[in-house]
Design a protein around this motif. Structure first.
Motif, PDB file in Angstrom:
ATOM      1  N   PHE A  13       0.819  -1.160  -0.063  1.00  0.00           N
ATOM      2  CA  PHE A  13      -0.059  -0.012  -0.001  1.00  0.00           C
ATOM      3  C   PHE A  13       0.852   1.158   0.026  1.00  0.00           C
ATOM      4  O   PHE A  13       0.651   2.264  -0.994  1.00  0.00           O
ATOM      5  CB  PHE A  13      -1.046  -0.105   1.079  1.00  0.00           C
ATOM      6  CG  PHE A  13      -1.863   1.207   1.247  1.00  0.00           C
ATOM      7  CD1 PHE A  13      -2.851   1.428   0.340  1.00  0.00           C
ATOM      8  CD2 PHE A  13      -1.505   2.201   2.093  1.00  0.00           C
ATOM      9  CE1 PHE A  13      -3.808   2.874   0.445  1.00  0.00           C
ATOM     10  CE2 PHE A  13      -2.359   3.297   2.315  1.00  0.00           C
ATOM     11  CZ  PHE A  13      -3.360   3.408   1.402  1.00  0.00           C
ATOM     12  N   LYS A  14       1.843   1.228   0.662  1.00  0.00           N
ATOM     13  CA  LYS A  14       2.752   2.606   0.875  1.00  0.00           C
ATOM     14  C   LYS A  14       3.493   2.568  -0.557  1.00  0.00           C
ATOM     15  O   LYS A  14       3.861   3.715  -0.875  1.00  0.00           O
ATOM     16  CB  LYS A  14       3.813   2.172   2.073  1.00  0.00           C
ATOM     17  CG  LYS A  14       3.259   2.239   3.492  1.00  0.00           C
ATOM     18  CD  LYS A  14       4.153   2.162   4.544  1.00  0.00           C
ATOM     19  CE  LYS A  14       3.718   2.395   5.822  1.00  0.00           C
ATOM     20  NZ  LYS A  14       4.512   2.039   6.973  1.00  0.00           N
ATOM     21  N   GLU A  15       3.849   1.454  -0.983  1.00  0.00           N
ATOM     22  CA  GLU A  15       4.766   1.602  -2.337  1.00  0.00           C
ATOM     23  C   GLU A  15       3.675   2.187  -3.428  1.00  0.00           C
ATOM     24  O   GLU A  15       4.126   2.907  -4.093  1.00  0.00           O
ATOM     25  CB  GLU A  15       5.298   0.137  -2.525  1.00  0.00           C
ATOM     26  CG  GLU A  15       6.027   0.041  -3.840  1.00  0.00           C
ATOM     27  CD  GLU A  15       6.592  -1.243  -3.930  1.00  0.00           C
ATOM     28  OE1 GLU A  15       7.855  -1.436  -4.584  1.00  0.00           O
ATOM     29  OE2 GLU A  15       6.273  -2.137  -3.657  1.00  0.00           O
ATOM     30  N   ALA A  16       2.488   1.795  -3.334  1.00  0.00           N
ATOM     31  CA  ALA A  16       1.561   2.125  -4.234  1.00  0.00           C
ATOM     32  C   ALA A  16       1.351   3.646  -4.196  1.00  0.00           C
ATOM     33  O   ALA A  16       1.216   4.453  -5.009  1.00  0.00           O
ATOM     34  CB  ALA A  16       0.259   1.184  -4.252  1.00  0.00           C
ATOM     35  N   ILE A  17       1.269   4.001  -3.023  1.00  0.00           N
ATOM     36  CA  ILE A  17       1.095   5.693  -2.703  1.00  0.00           C
ATOM     37  C   ILE A  17       2.237   6.395  -2.944  1.00  0.00           C
ATOM     38  O   ILE A  17       2.214   7.202  -4.036  1.00  0.00           O
ATOM     39  CB  ILE A  17       0.821   5.724  -1.028  1.00  0.00           C
ATOM     40  CG1 ILE A  17      -0.528   5.241  -0.659  1.00  0.00           C
ATOM     41  CG2 ILE A  17       0.880   7.164  -0.804  1.00  0.00           C
ATOM     42  CD1 ILE A  17      -1.508   5.693  -1.065  1.00  0.00           C
ATOM     43  N   VAL A  18       3.579   5.844  -2.955  1.00  0.00           N
ATOM     44  CA  VAL A  18       4.556   6.475  -3.534  1.00  0.00           C
ATOM     45  C   VAL A  18       4.509   6.676  -5.190  1.00  0.00           C
ATOM     46  O   VAL A  18       4.918   7.821  -5.721  1.00  0.00           O
ATOM     47  CB  VAL A  18       5.796   5.790  -2.939  1.00  0.00           C
ATOM     48  CG1 VAL A  18       7.318   6.151  -3.795  1.00  0.00           C
ATOM     49  CG2 VAL A  18       6.321   5.833  -1.445  1.00  0.00           C
ATOM     50  N   TYR A  19       4.159   5.610  -5.575  1.00  0.00           N
ATOM     51  CA  TYR A  19       4.062   5.621  -7.150  1.00  0.00           C
ATOM     52  C   TYR A  19       3.213   6.583  -7.598  1.00  0.00           C
ATOM     53  O   TYR A  19       3.003   7.211  -8.597  1.00  0.00           O
ATOM     54  CB  TYR A  19       4.110   4.143  -7.775  1.00  0.00           C
ATOM     55  CG  TYR A  19       5.264   3.254  -7.817  1.00  0.00           C
ATOM     56  CD1 TYR A  19       6.031   3.471  -9.113  1.00  0.00           C
ATOM     57  CD2 TYR A  19       5.706   2.601  -6.783  1.00  0.00           C
ATOM     58  CE1 TYR A  19       7.142   2.583  -9.294  1.00  0.00           C
ATOM     59  CE2 TYR A  19       6.905   2.042  -7.007  1.00  0.00           C
ATOM     60  CZ  TYR A  19       7.591   2.070  -8.280  1.00  0.00           C
ATOM     61  OH  TYR A  19       8.823   1.320  -8.503  1.00  0.00           O
ATOM     62  N   LEU A  20       2.102   6.344  -6.990  1.00  0.00           N
ATOM     63  CA  LEU A  20       0.912   7.384  -7.416  1.00  0.00           C
ATOM     64  C   LEU A  20       1.421   9.020  -7.240  1.00  0.00           C
ATOM     65  O   LEU A  20       1.098   9.762  -8.221  1.00  0.00           O
ATOM     66  CB  LEU A  20      -0.369   7.175  -6.519  1.00  0.00           C
ATOM     67  CG  LEU A  20      -1.742   7.942  -6.516  1.00  0.00           C
ATOM     68  CD1 LEU A  20      -2.860   6.750  -6.680  1.00  0.00           C
ATOM     69  CD2 LEU A  20      -1.683   8.721  -5.411  1.00  0.00           C
ATOM     70  N   LEU A  21       2.022   9.253  -5.998  1.00  0.00           N
ATOM     71  CA  LEU A  21       2.392  10.368  -5.803  1.00  0.00           C
ATOM     72  C   LEU A  21       3.491  10.955  -6.924  1.00  0.00           C
ATOM     73  O   LEU A  21       3.633  12.011  -7.347  1.00  0.00           O
ATOM     74  CB  LEU A  21       2.890  10.749  -4.477  1.00  0.00           C
ATOM     75  CG  LEU A  21       1.970  10.589  -3.479  1.00  0.00           C
ATOM     76  CD1 LEU A  21       2.393  10.789  -2.089  1.00  0.00           C
ATOM     77  CD2 LEU A  21       0.801  11.644  -3.488  1.00  0.00           C
ATOM     78  N   VAL A  22       4.631   9.917  -7.362  1.00  0.00           N
ATOM     79  CA  VAL A  22       5.466  10.274  -8.179  1.00  0.00           C
ATOM     80  C   VAL A  22       4.731  10.638  -9.394  1.00  0.00           C
ATOM     81  O   VAL A  22       5.011  11.582 -10.020  1.00  0.00           O
ATOM     82  CB  VAL A  22       6.447   9.275  -8.214  1.00  0.00           C
ATOM     83  CG1 VAL A  22       7.479   9.358  -9.607  1.00  0.00           C
ATOM     84  CG2 VAL A  22       7.621   9.087  -7.055  1.00  0.00           C
ATOM     85  N   LEU A  45       0.901   4.688 -11.040  1.00  0.00           N
ATOM     86  CA  LEU A  45       0.714   3.232 -10.415  1.00  0.00           C
ATOM     87  C   LEU A  45       1.003   2.015 -11.741  1.00  0.00           C
ATOM     88  O   LEU A  45       1.430   1.087 -10.863  1.00  0.00           O
ATOM     89  CB  LEU A  45      -0.634   3.221 -10.250  1.00  0.00           C
ATOM     90  CG  LEU A  45      -1.277   3.766  -8.873  1.00  0.00           C
ATOM     91  CD1 LEU A  45      -3.087   3.893  -8.718  1.00  0.00           C
ATOM     92  CD2 LEU A  45      -0.640   3.340  -7.599  1.00  0.00           C
ATOM     93  N   LEU A  46       0.867   2.388 -12.689  1.00  0.00           N
ATOM     94  CA  LEU A  46       1.294   1.486 -13.852  1.00  0.00           C
ATOM     95  C   LEU A  46       2.982   1.031 -13.844  1.00  0.00           C
ATOM     96  O   LEU A  46       3.388   0.030 -14.281  1.00  0.00           O
ATOM     97  CB  LEU A  46       0.780   1.910 -15.105  1.00  0.00           C
ATOM     98  CG  LEU A  46      -0.630   1.771 -15.460  1.00  0.00           C
ATOM     99  CD1 LEU A  46      -0.623   2.573 -16.803  1.00  0.00           C
ATOM    100  CD2 LEU A  46      -1.113   0.655 -15.334  1.00  0.00           C
ATOM    101  N   SER A  47       3.554   2.189 -13.112  1.00  0.00           N
ATOM    102  CA  SER A  47       5.103   1.912 -13.180  1.00  0.00           C
ATOM    103  C   SER A  47       5.560   0.923 -12.162  1.00  0.00           C
ATOM    104  O   SER A  47       6.539   0.327 -11.832  1.00  0.00           O
ATOM    105  CB  SER A  47       5.775   3.291 -12.750  1.00  0.00           C
ATOM    106  OG  SER A  47       5.668   4.008 -13.727  1.00  0.00           O
TER     107      SER A  47
END
Length: 129
Positions: free
Chosen positions: A4-13, A50-52
């Motif tokens: 979840f945390k990883e997804a949030i980071v990718y979303l914000l990037v 997120l796709l990243s």
């Protein structure tokens, strides 16, 4: 929770990169986005970020990750294109520029980590008994 945390980071990037590119595009085109267009662009950027996450999946080769990522990004862009603005050549050029940047950043990180590991490597002794 880690995913979840990883997804949030990718979303914000994704939102950060999308914001930069959108603002740059608006500036170069002397345009002012509507709130609807801005919201759609940020949503698209979040999805693209997120796709990243596909690059975190180690079970497939890098070239498969890259092709899959490109196709998914292209489909996402195609879906949002009629809601916002832009064209396919713009997408491809932007994708290549972002890819080169993140690839270089990844290589630099690997180099720094390897240098740090070399510094911390214990010195082997060649003493014989």
């Amino acid at each position: 929770m880690k995913h979840f945390k990883e997804a949030i980071v990718y979303l914000l990037v994704g939102i950060g990169v999308g914001s930069f590119i959108s603002l740059l595009s608006f500036t170069l085109n002397h345009a002012t986005p509507s709130m609807k267009k801005f919201g759609l662009l940020m949503t698209m950027s979040a999805i693209m970020g997120l796709l990243s996450l596909i690059f975190e999946y180690d079970k497939i080769t890098f070239i498969t990750q890259l092709i899959s990522h490109f196709i998914l990004e292209m489909l996402t862009y195609g879906f949002f294109i009629w809601l916002t603005f832009g064209n396919i050549p713009t997408f491809v050029i932007t994708y290549v520029i972002i890819f080169i940047y993140f690839r270089k950043q990844g290589s630099d990180n690997v180099r720094r980590i390897n240098e740090q590991l070399q510094k911390n490597k214990p010195i082997k002794s060649d003493s014989t008994n």
